[in-house]
Design a protein around this motif. Structure first.
Motif, short mmCIF file in Angstrom:
data_model
loop_
_atom_site.label_atom_id
_atom_site.label_comp_id
_atom_site.label_asym_id
_atom_site.label_seq_id
_atom_site.Cartn_x
_atom_site.Cartn_y
_atom_site.Cartn_z
N LEU A 193 0.83 -1.24 -0.10
CA LEU A 193 0.05 -0.05 0.11
C LEU A 193 0.81 1.03 -0.07
N ILE A 194 0.63 2.22 -0.93
CA ILE A 194 1.52 3.26 -1.09
C ILE A 194 0.70 4.55 -1.15
N THR A 195 1.10 5.75 -0.36
CA THR A 195 0.52 6.84 -0.63
C THR A 195 1.28 7.93 -1.57
N ALA A 196 0.53 8.67 -2.26
CA ALA A 196 1.40 9.78 -3.04
C ALA A 196 0.92 10.84 -3.41
N GLY A 197 1.79 11.98 -3.55
CA GLY A 197 1.21 13.49 -3.76
C GLY A 197 1.04 14.17 -2.73
N ASN A 211 0.98 21.60 -1.11
CA ASN A 211 2.49 21.67 -0.98
C ASN A 211 3.09 21.32 -2.40
N ARG A 212 4.26 21.48 -2.65
CA ARG A 212 5.04 21.27 -3.92
C ARG A 212 5.19 19.52 -4.45
N SER A 213 4.71 18.89 -3.62
CA SER A 213 4.63 17.37 -3.89
C SER A 213 4.10 17.13 -5.38
N SER A 214 5.18 16.41 -6.20
CA SER A 214 4.63 16.29 -7.50
C SER A 214 3.95 14.67 -7.56
N GLU A 252 -8.37 13.82 -2.06
CA GLU A 252 -7.80 15.25 -2.12
C GLU A 252 -7.16 15.47 -0.54
N SER A 253 -8.09 15.24 0.31
CA SER A 253 -7.30 15.87 1.84
C SER A 253 -6.80 14.84 2.56
N THR A 254 -5.94 15.20 3.73
CA THR A 254 -5.37 14.22 4.43
C THR A 254 -6.40 13.50 5.17
N GLN A 255 -7.48 14.09 5.25
CA GLN A 255 -8.55 13.22 6.03
C GLN A 255 -9.03 12.11 5.12
N GLU A 256 -9.32 12.32 3.90
CA GLU A 256 -9.80 11.22 3.05
C GLU A 256 -8.60 10.32 2.73
N MET A 257 -7.32 10.57 2.59
CA MET A 257 -6.19 9.76 2.66
C MET A 257 -6.32 8.92 3.82
N SER A 268 -2.82 -5.35 3.94
CA SER A 268 -1.48 -5.20 3.47
C SER A 268 -0.35 -5.84 3.98
N ASP A 269 0.72 -5.89 3.39
CA ASP A 269 1.89 -6.61 4.08
C ASP A 269 3.07 -5.24 4.44
N ILE A 270 3.04 -4.28 3.37
CA ILE A 270 3.98 -3.36 3.46
C ILE A 270 3.17 -1.93 3.26
N PHE A 271 3.54 -1.08 4.13
CA PHE A 271 2.86 0.34 3.84
C PHE A 271 3.98 1.20 3.59
N ILE A 272 3.86 2.01 2.48
CA ILE A 272 4.99 3.16 2.24
C ILE A 272 4.30 4.45 2.19
N SER A 273 4.50 5.26 3.05
CA SER A 273 3.98 6.56 3.32
C SER A 273 4.74 7.70 2.51
N ALA A 274 4.55 7.63 1.20
CA ALA A 274 5.37 8.76 0.32
C ALA A 274 4.89 9.82 -0.11
N ALA A 275 3.36 10.21 0.32
CA ALA A 275 2.38 11.18 0.05
C ALA A 275 3.12 12.56 1.07
N ALA A 276 2.88 13.76 0.41
CA ALA A 276 3.44 14.89 1.35
C ALA A 276 2.15 15.39 1.94
N VAL A 277 1.81 14.88 3.16
CA VAL A 277 0.51 14.94 3.98
C VAL A 277 0.48 16.48 4.59
N ALA A 278 -0.71 17.26 4.68
CA ALA A 278 -0.74 18.45 5.43
C ALA A 278 -1.01 18.06 6.89
N ASP A 279 -0.11 18.79 7.71
CA ASP A 279 -0.11 18.51 9.23
C ASP A 279 -1.42 19.25 9.46
N TYR A 280 -1.78 20.38 8.94
CA TYR A 280 -2.98 21.24 9.45
C TYR A 280 -3.87 21.53 8.26
N ARG A 281 -5.01 21.66 8.67
CA ARG A 281 -5.98 22.18 7.73
C ARG A 281 -6.96 23.34 7.98
N PRO A 282 -7.54 23.79 7.23
CA PRO A 282 -8.25 25.03 7.65
C PRO A 282 -9.63 24.55 8.64
#
Ligand SMILES: Cc1cc2nc3c(=O)[nH]c(=O)nc-3n(C[C@H](O)[C@H](O)[C@H](O)COP(=O)(O)O)c2cc1C
Length: 399
Positions: A193-197, A211-214, A252-257, A268-282
């Motif tokens: 399982l991988i997160t991205a963006g 943020n600037r994550s592509s 879209e949002s960190t909560q949805e992710m 999942s057997d392996i989780f890779i957290s590669a997304a750039a998640v926002a620490d805060y939201r409005p």
């Protein structure tokens, strides 16, 4: 590039997509393969052997029965010479004969006489494709360990949309590459399982904080994991071309992710957290577009988002958990602290203040930290090669 210096036979059969075989052969030659072409007699109604002779700089085999000049039977010599055999495009007729082991022309005899891996790319009218006889024959090819590149849905020669279209030559090659690598991959049968963006935190219906994550690194990891034989689920905020067999869920949002990760992580057997998640939201998302006022200042209240990596780290069972630390200073110190506080098994750190290896660039250089090893510095290389190296390290640790 798995095709470089490989000896490859391309069998061209008599479908309207035969003209695309010329692009396919040209692409293989471009990728460094030595290519020989075999044509069925129907194929020669659609495109001439001369086209392939020019593209491959080799003679093209069109029949089996000619004087023996070199001291060997030519079609047997070709069958043994090949590292890989493609049938592009493959007619319903040839597929049916292949499924039965028929060998009544040069193409079919070579297929039967060769131990090389075979890859078949069917292309035909949608009714021919859906016919139970064709589907039965395709099942037989799967059963015989022949790779089948499934036809796509699109505009057919008959002038309407339907399933039966030959995929683009580069896609046939990319899909074959992943599937061949995956056969002996280091993560065979593992679920990754991988997160991205970068996540998007909405202010109102039209604006968001991000943020600037592509997402490039997450997608590269998904491809590398698929090449290593894993079944890959990618949860992403960014829509990019995805490697064959990788399943994607858009958020879209960190909560949805967070919600998606939490529902998929138990499987999942392996989780890779590669997304750039926002620490805060409005704190609030306005229902309507926020209007400009006479005030010169505006304050936006932010509230903390869930910490996806830490939550997975806290609740993990068998999962191997990998986090990313994108930092602009004190890289190793932050990464080491993150490894310990988030319950991760591996932390991949990179310095995103550098424009040559940062968020949007195609290259990356990372340091890999685990509890049991000294930091491992990987060289500057493409994000895909970085991802492949990380996946190999994960496989070594996990296994
Ligand atoms: C204009 C035309 C287009 C054809 N297109 C296809 C096709 O896309 N796929 C297919 O399976 N057969 C197609 N056929 C039928 C094959 O040419 C026919 O089944 C032939 O026997 C195949 O011979 P081969 O498998 O030895 O190449 C087409 C025939 C014609 C006349």
């Amino acid at each position: 590039m798995i095709y470089e210096n490989k000896q490859i036979i391309v069998i061209v059969t008599g479908g309207i997509a035969a003209y695309k075989a010329a692009y396919f052969v040209r692409e293989l030659v471009k990728q460094g393969a030595v290519v020989r072409v075999v044509m069925t007699s129907s194929a020669q109604q659609f495109i001439t052997p001369f086209t392939f002779e020019v593209l491959t700089q080799q003679s093209v085999m069109t029949d089996m029965f000619h004087p023996i000049k070199t001291g060997s039977v030519q079609h047997i010599e070709w069958a043994q010479w090949a590292d890989l055999i493609f049938v592009v495009p493959a007619t319903a007729n040839l597929i049916a004969k292949m499924a039965q082991g028929i060998a009544d022309d040069a193409a079919l005899t070579i297929i039967l006489a060769s131990q090389a891996q075979k890859v078949v790319a069917p292309a035909m009218n949608d009714q021919m494709w859906e016919n139970p006889a064709t589907q039965r024959n395709i099942q037989q090819l799967h059963h015989d360990n022949i790779l089948v590149i499934m036809p796509t849905t699109g505009f057919l020669a008959e002038g309407y949309e339907g399933k039966g279209r030959l995929p683009e030559p580069v896609d046939i090659l990319a899909q074959t590459e992943i599937r061949l690598l995956a056969q002996n991959g280091a993560l065979k049968n593992q679920r990754v399982l991988i997160t991205a963006g970068g996540t998007r935190e909405a202010l109102d219906p039209v604006r968001f904080l991000t943020n600037r994550s592509s997402g490039k690194m997450g997608y590269a990891l998904a491809q590398a994991a698929a090449e290593a034989g894993a079944s890959v689920q990618l949860i992403t905020t960014i829509n990019r071309n995805v490697a064959y067999s990788v399943k994607t869920i858009m958020v879209e949002s960190t909560q949805e992710m967070y919600d998606q990760v939490m529902s998929h992580v138990p499987d999942s057997d392996i989780f890779i957290s590669a997304a750039a998640v926002a620490d805060y939201r409005p704190a609030q998302k306005a229902d309507q577009k926020i209007k400009k006022t006479d005030d010169n200042n505006m304050t936006i209240n932010l509230v903390k988002n869930p910490d996806i990596l830490a939550e997975v780290g806290r609740h993990k069972r068998q999962q191997y958990v990998v986090g990313f630390a994108a930092e602009t200073q004190d890289l190793l110190a932050y990464a080491d602290a993150k490894l310990k506080t988030k319950g991760a098994d591996m932390l991949v750190a990179n310095d995103v203040s550098r424009s040559d290896i940062g968020f949007s660039s195609d290259d990356n250089q990372v340091v890999v930290l685990t509890a049991s090893h000294e930091p491992q510095y990987l060289p500057v290389q493409s994000k895909l090669d970085t991802a492949r190296a990380i996946i190999q390290l994960i496989a070594k640790e996990y296994n």
